[in-house]
Write a protein that holds these residues in place. Structure first.
Motif, PDB file in Angstrom:
ATOM      1  N   LYS A  23      -8.549   0.962   1.207  1.00  0.00           N
ATOM      2  CA  LYS A  23      -8.884   2.283   1.724  1.00  0.00           C
ATOM      3  C   LYS A  23      -8.264   3.395   0.894  1.00  0.00           C
ATOM      4  O   LYS A  23      -8.713   4.542   0.947  1.00  0.00           O
ATOM      5  CB  LYS A  23      -8.451   2.407   3.189  1.00  0.00           C
ATOM      6  CG  LYS A  23      -6.957   2.253   3.414  1.00  0.00           C
ATOM      7  CD  LYS A  23      -6.612   2.325   4.895  1.00  0.00           C
ATOM      8  CE  LYS A  23      -5.116   2.149   5.127  1.00  0.00           C
ATOM      9  NZ  LYS A  23      -4.772   2.177   6.580  1.00  0.00           N
ATOM     10  N   ASN A  24      -7.215   3.057   0.117  1.00  0.00           N
ATOM     11  CA  ASN A  24      -6.590   4.064  -0.742  1.00  0.00           C
ATOM     12  C   ASN A  24      -6.910   3.828  -2.219  1.00  0.00           C
ATOM     13  O   ASN A  24      -6.131   4.194  -3.097  1.00  0.00           O
ATOM     14  CB  ASN A  24      -5.072   4.103  -0.523  1.00  0.00           C
ATOM     15  CG  ASN A  24      -4.403   2.762  -0.760  1.00  0.00           C
ATOM     16  OD1 ASN A  24      -5.007   1.836  -1.283  1.00  0.00           O
ATOM     17  ND2 ASN A  24      -3.144   2.664  -0.374  1.00  0.00           N
ATOM     18  N   SER A  25      -8.073   3.228  -2.483  1.00  0.00           N
ATOM     19  CA  SER A  25      -8.495   2.969  -3.865  1.00  0.00           C
ATOM     20  C   SER A  25      -9.344   4.091  -4.451  1.00  0.00           C
ATOM     21  O   SER A  25     -10.054   3.888  -5.441  1.00  0.00           O
ATOM     22  CB  SER A  25      -9.283   1.643  -3.935  1.00  0.00           C
ATOM     23  OG  SER A  25      -8.454   0.548  -3.660  1.00  0.00           O
ATOM     24  N   ASP A  26      -9.307   5.256  -3.823  1.00  0.00           N
ATOM     25  CA  ASP A  26     -10.094   6.399  -4.298  1.00  0.00           C
ATOM     26  C   ASP A  26      -9.803   6.728  -5.754  1.00  0.00           C
ATOM     27  O   ASP A  26     -10.715   6.997  -6.540  1.00  0.00           O
ATOM     28  CB  ASP A  26      -9.802   7.632  -3.428  1.00  0.00           C
ATOM     29  CG  ASP A  26     -11.060   8.158  -2.752  1.00  0.00           C
ATOM     30  OD1 ASP A  26     -12.105   7.509  -2.866  1.00  0.00           O
ATOM     31  OD2 ASP A  26     -10.999   9.218  -2.117  1.00  0.00           O
ATOM     32  N   HIS A  27      -8.526   6.732  -6.096  1.00  0.00           N
ATOM     33  CA  HIS A  27      -8.103   7.127  -7.439  1.00  0.00           C
ATOM     34  C   HIS A  27      -8.717   6.216  -8.500  1.00  0.00           C
ATOM     35  O   HIS A  27      -9.345   6.679  -9.463  1.00  0.00           O
ATOM     36  CB  HIS A  27      -6.573   7.088  -7.512  1.00  0.00           C
ATOM     37  CG  HIS A  27      -5.981   7.678  -8.753  1.00  0.00           C
ATOM     38  ND1 HIS A  27      -5.832   6.948  -9.928  1.00  0.00           N
ATOM     39  CD2 HIS A  27      -5.496   8.915  -9.025  1.00  0.00           C
ATOM     40  CE1 HIS A  27      -5.267   7.716 -10.850  1.00  0.00           C
ATOM     41  NE2 HIS A  27      -5.059   8.916 -10.326  1.00  0.00           N
ATOM     42  N   GLU A  64       0.817  -1.214   0.000  1.00  0.00           N
ATOM     43  CA  GLU A  64       0.000   0.000   0.000  1.00  0.00           C
ATOM     44  C   GLU A  64       0.850   1.264   0.000  1.00  0.00           C
ATOM     45  O   GLU A  64       0.330   2.373   0.032  1.00  0.00           O
ATOM     46  CB  GLU A  64      -0.947  -0.011   1.210  1.00  0.00           C
ATOM     47  CG  GLU A  64      -1.950  -1.163   1.150  1.00  0.00           C
ATOM     48  CD  GLU A  64      -3.041  -1.048   2.191  1.00  0.00           C
ATOM     49  OE1 GLU A  64      -3.693   0.004   2.248  1.00  0.00           O
ATOM     50  OE2 GLU A  64      -3.234  -2.026   2.954  1.00  0.00           O
ATOM     51  N   PRO A  91      -1.082   5.017  -4.181  1.00  0.00           N
ATOM     52  CA  PRO A  91      -1.164   6.473  -4.272  1.00  0.00           C
ATOM     53  C   PRO A  91       0.175   7.185  -4.099  1.00  0.00           C
ATOM     54  O   PRO A  91       0.425   8.214  -4.701  1.00  0.00           O
ATOM     55  CB  PRO A  91      -2.127   6.842  -3.134  1.00  0.00           C
ATOM     56  CG  PRO A  91      -2.955   5.617  -2.953  1.00  0.00           C
ATOM     57  CD  PRO A  91      -2.023   4.474  -3.200  1.00  0.00           C
ATOM     58  N   GLN A  92       1.049   6.624  -3.248  1.00  0.00           N
ATOM     59  CA  GLN A  92       2.377   7.203  -3.048  1.00  0.00           C
ATOM     60  C   GLN A  92       3.422   6.245  -3.589  1.00  0.00           C
ATOM     61  O   GLN A  92       3.499   5.098  -3.170  1.00  0.00           O
ATOM     62  CB  GLN A  92       2.630   7.471  -1.566  1.00  0.00           C
ATOM     63  CG  GLN A  92       1.827   8.631  -0.998  1.00  0.00           C
ATOM     64  CD  GLN A  92       2.186   8.882   0.457  1.00  0.00           C
ATOM     65  OE1 GLN A  92       2.101   7.993   1.286  1.00  0.00           O
ATOM     66  NE2 GLN A  92       2.567  10.108   0.772  1.00  0.00           N
TER      67      GLN A  92
END
Length: 541
Positions: free
Chosen positions: A297-301, A131, A336-337
């Motif tokens: 939780k960081n699948s927004d994109h 992640e 994301p990062q």
């Protein structure tokens, strides 16, 4: 004759569009559009709504009404997708040849229980999922630094030296190393100033006032003079009493060195970590890696990208995607990062092609690609299988004719893939966004990339900026063409999109004219693209 008329219509399209655009936008209106624009502005059209959207709503009303398209599978290679989102769950691709949860590769495609797609950033048992990652620039700098640890890099072959220098310029880790060297040099200068004062005033407590009053005798050493002046500035900025000993100013040196060393060490450790080691552990030769977990939780994109392309239309929930009759195939290779890995990107493209996707969206990229050949081969595979790839141009405000943004549509031999569309981002008033990359040869066209409203994780909705948002807008239009005119090849879809762009008059634009910084010189136009596709479809009968 029909073909001739069709070609005449293509050549006249920019003229027709310019005739419709009989008024420009004032500076005041442009400024206002940044804060006051329709939520779905990217779906609208300039001639009707005074924003440079893609004309999708007009296309549905005037061209697609009463028509039914063919189902199209669109692969979203990204950071995962919220497959349970209220506006997406009914259009998520399902591998009907696979039996859920039985731990068997039922369809023999090399992936166990890939019911809705695949995650190349996870261990086979699902217990570990990457992640967080680091930049490819830093990863390469660490690798090459270790490789050349006992080598005089001046003796490297020209190509190797050029690549290593490129990596050093791009790597934040290399920049931190240079910063440390600079700080260490400043500390040496401060030490020299201290020794100068002790020598000049051997029996005196040197104060800050002495610093102010002394004209140094090392005028030929520009760096020493600079440090001398910086100490004065620090004393003034800190409002130190002139009676204080001057050595209170020297404390900055060890502080700066320690901070720079700690920062470098932290970057080096994080860049040296290979998160994929766990993912790849125990793999047999030619065995695939990953698992079937797709929502994070960081699948927004990725969720935002999927919604822009195909969120369910007309259901009264949230927002409407551009394309209907779509199945979204989520494939996870991005965090994301940090940057994606070339091996994962290549595998993801092949997975999408082999499992039925005819359009792929790739809203990611980086400036170093150590295993470019793997990705090139995958793009060639998609090209051979007639699969269209749409990708964002990147958000570095760079000319990608000079500074390549990977994955690139250009192969190592310079040939350009016929199935790849590279997309820059524009504002509601039809000008390039300040962050967007551009290139007369390397960016094909532009699309809305400012406050594009779409889906987010947990049944949320929001606007996002970036070429990452412009890419799925074009992907959605391309999907419409492949759906309603399935006889069109990937290359033909690209050509239609390029030929039917909206041309913004140069005098209405700022310094950067779209005509000068892209191949087509314009903005994707769904209405005109579908119109031309219909004409070509009729003429070919």
């Amino acid at each position: 004759m029909k073909k001739l008329l069709g070609l005449f219509g293509v050549f006249m399209l920019p003229l027709c569009l310019n005739a419709q655009q009989n008024r420009g936008l004032t500076d005041a209106k442009k400024k206002d559009l940044f804060t006051h624009h329709p939520q779905n502005w990217h779906m609208l059209s300039f001639e009707k709504d005074s924003v440079y959207g893609i004309g999708a709503n007009k296309a549905y009303t005037e061209i697609l009404k009463g028509k039914t398209g063919k189902k199209v599978i669109v692969a979203v290679i990204d950071a995962g997708v919220d497959i349970d989102h209220e506006d997406l769950k009914s259009i998520i691709w399902t591998n009907k040849k696979e039996i859920p949860g039985n731990g068997i590769d039922d369809d023999h495609n090399g992936y166990i229980d890939d019911i809705h797609g695949w995650n190349f950033l996870g261990s086979a048992d699902g217990k570990t999922n990457i992640e967080f990652s680091t930049s490819e620039d830093d990863r390469e700098y660490v690798r090459l630094s270790k490789l050349y640890e006992h080598t005089d890099t001046a003796t490297l072959k020209a190509a190797d030296k050029k690549y290593f220098n490129l990596v050093k310029r791009k790597s934040a880790l290399a920049q931190s190393q240079r910063s440390l060297a600079g700080v260490q040099n400043l500390a040496v200068k401060i030490d020299s100033i201290d020794r100068y004062f002790k020598k000049t005033f051997p029996n005196k407590v040197v104060t800050i006032q002495t610093l102010y009053d002394t004209k140094p005798e090392f005028e030929k050493d520009k760096e020493l003079i600079l440090m001398f002046e910086l100490l004065k500035m620090r004393a003034q900025a800190s409002k130190y009493s002139a009676d204080l000993p001057v050595n209170v100013l020297y404390k900055i040196a060890p502080f700066m060195v320690n901070s720079a060393e700690a920062n470098l060490q932290s970057q080096f450790v994080s860049s040296s970590k290979d998160g994929r080691a766990v993912v790849m552990a125990g793999l047999k030769p030619a065995q695939n890696w990953g698992n079937n977990q797709l929502s994070f939780k960081n699948s927004d994109h990725g969720t935002h990208v999927a919604g822009a392309i195909a969120a369910v239309r007309g259901n009264g929930i949230g927002m409407d995607g551009i394309a209907d009759n779509v199945e979204i195939m989520p494939i996870r290779v991005v965090v994301p990062q940090g940057d994606e890995y070339d091996e994962d990107v290549a595998k993801a493209i092949r997975y999408a092609v082999d499992n039925g996707a005819t359009v792929i969206n790739m809203s990611f990229g980086k400036r170093i690609s150590p295993k470019k050949q793997l990705v090139d081969d995958a793009i060639k595979y998609a090209e051979k299988k007639d699969v269209l790839i749409v990708r964002g141009a990147g958000n570095f405000t760079e000319d990608t004719d000079q500074y390549v943004f990977y994955p690139s549509q250009f192969y190592a031999n310079g040939k350009k893939a016929s199935n790849v569309i590279t997309v820059g981002a524009i504002s509601p008033f039809g000008e390039i966004m300040g962050f967007s990359n551009y290139g007369k040869k390397s960016v094909d066209l532009f699309a809305p990339g400012f406050d594009v409203y779409s889906t987010g994780i947990g049944n949320t909705y929001s606007g996002m900026h970036g070429t990452s948002m412009a890419s799925p807008v074009v992907c959605g239009v391309a999907t419409l063409l492949r759906s309603y005119y399935p006889q069109l090849s990937a290359a033909e879809v690209k050509n239609i999109l390029m030929q039917t762009v909206t041309i913004v008059p140069e005098e209405w634009q700022g310094k950067q004219k779209l005509q000068n910084i892209s191949v087509s010189g314009g903005i994707v136009n769904a209405y005109q693209a579908l119109k031309l596709a219909a004409q070509q479809s009729q003429s070919s009968k």
